[in-house]
Scaffold this active site. Sequence first.
Site, PDB file in Angstrom:
ATOM      1  N   CYS A 109     -10.436  -4.828  -0.463  1.00 56.94           N
ATOM      2  CA  CYS A 109     -11.557  -3.890  -0.398  1.00 56.94           C
ATOM      3  C   CYS A 109     -12.387  -4.000  -1.681  1.00 56.94           C
ATOM      4  O   CYS A 109     -12.007  -4.674  -2.639  1.00 56.94           O
ATOM      5  CB  CYS A 109     -11.042  -2.464  -0.192  1.00 56.94           C
ATOM      6  SG  CYS A 109     -10.337  -1.701  -1.675  1.00 56.94           S
ATOM      7  N   ASN A 138       0.843  -1.185   0.000  1.00 56.54           N
ATOM      8  CA  ASN A 138       0.000   0.000   0.000  1.00 56.54           C
ATOM      9  C   ASN A 138       0.885   1.244   0.000  1.00 56.54           C
ATOM     10  O   ASN A 138       1.957   1.267   0.609  1.00 56.54           O
ATOM     11  CB  ASN A 138      -0.990   0.008   1.175  1.00 56.54           C
ATOM     12  CG  ASN A 138      -0.344  -0.138   2.541  1.00 56.54           C
ATOM     13  OD1 ASN A 138       0.654  -0.823   2.689  1.00 56.54           O
ATOM     14  ND2 ASN A 138      -0.931   0.502   3.537  1.00 56.54           N
ATOM     15  N   ILE A 139       0.429   2.251  -0.733  1.00 59.67           N
ATOM     16  CA  ILE A 139       1.161   3.512  -0.840  1.00 59.67           C
ATOM     17  C   ILE A 139       0.170   4.628  -0.539  1.00 59.67           C
ATOM     18  O   ILE A 139      -0.709   4.925  -1.354  1.00 59.67           O
ATOM     19  CB  ILE A 139       1.778   3.677  -2.242  1.00 59.67           C
ATOM     20  CG1 ILE A 139       2.686   2.479  -2.562  1.00 59.67           C
ATOM     21  CG2 ILE A 139       2.548   4.997  -2.328  1.00 59.67           C
ATOM     22  CD1 ILE A 139       3.157   2.420  -4.008  1.00 59.67           C
ATOM     23  N   GLU A 177      -2.955  -4.528  -3.340  1.00 56.84           N
ATOM     24  CA  GLU A 177      -3.435  -5.433  -4.387  1.00 56.84           C
ATOM     25  C   GLU A 177      -3.361  -4.758  -5.756  1.00 56.84           C
ATOM     26  O   GLU A 177      -2.952  -5.356  -6.743  1.00 56.84           O
ATOM     27  CB  GLU A 177      -4.885  -5.858  -4.122  1.00 56.84           C
ATOM     28  CG  GLU A 177      -5.100  -6.601  -2.829  1.00 56.84           C
ATOM     29  CD  GLU A 177      -5.495  -5.692  -1.680  1.00 56.84           C
ATOM     30  OE1 GLU A 177      -4.823  -4.657  -1.456  1.00 56.84           O
ATOM     31  OE2 GLU A 177      -6.479  -6.020  -1.002  1.00 56.84           O
ATOM     32  N   CYS A 194      -4.109   0.723  -2.754  1.00 55.52           N
ATOM     33  CA  CYS A 194      -3.966  -0.527  -2.001  1.00 55.52           C
ATOM     34  C   CYS A 194      -2.859  -1.399  -2.601  1.00 55.52           C
ATOM     35  O   CYS A 194      -2.549  -1.313  -3.792  1.00 55.52           O
ATOM     36  CB  CYS A 194      -5.265  -1.314  -2.035  1.00 55.52           C
ATOM     37  SG  CYS A 194      -6.680  -0.500  -1.285  1.00 55.52           S
ATOM     38  N   CYS A 204     -10.585  -2.914  -4.943  1.00 57.35           N
ATOM     39  CA  CYS A 204      -9.625  -3.928  -5.404  1.00 57.35           C
ATOM     40  C   CYS A 204     -10.349  -5.146  -5.981  1.00 57.35           C
ATOM     41  O   CYS A 204      -9.897  -5.714  -6.975  1.00 57.35           O
ATOM     42  CB  CYS A 204      -8.699  -4.335  -4.271  1.00 57.35           C
ATOM     43  SG  CYS A 204      -7.490  -3.054  -3.858  1.00 57.35           S
TER      44      CYS A 204
HETATM   45 ZN    ZN Z   1      -8.153  -2.223  -1.904  1.00 59.73          ZN
END
Ligand code: ZN
Length: 134
Positions: A89, A44-45, A57, A55, A92
Amino acid sequence: MSITQTPLLTAAIEAQRQAYAPYSTKLIGASVLWADGHITSGCNIENASYGATVCAERVAIWKGISENHLRQIKEILVVSPANPPWPPCGVCRQVISEFAHPQTLIHWSDGLSVINTKTLIEMLPETFNSQFLK
Ligand code: ZN
């Protein structure tokens, strides 16, 4: 864990160490097994604007798309430091659906083992996809 889950978990944990999460402090890692056998990973960034945060993913997926791994996800794994660990989420899940089959496996992990596995269709029934754009 299955034979494919071990390298996926290792890749996700390595990516998790690179997470940039000064706001949430939640370090997340993800890995994708592509149809050509390659694995890509991401973390995650976060961003001070919050809305520009991405995210793990999606970082792993976009990396795989940009590296031309046939645009077909076989399996995806996300690792989080939460208890219980977090599944992908909704955003994603939608992005996964663009490059996956309904039976594609989605795993989530606490960093020690895979805690849960579901298919994409279980995680995102009634998927919005390109069929609706015709
Ligand atoms: Zn996500």
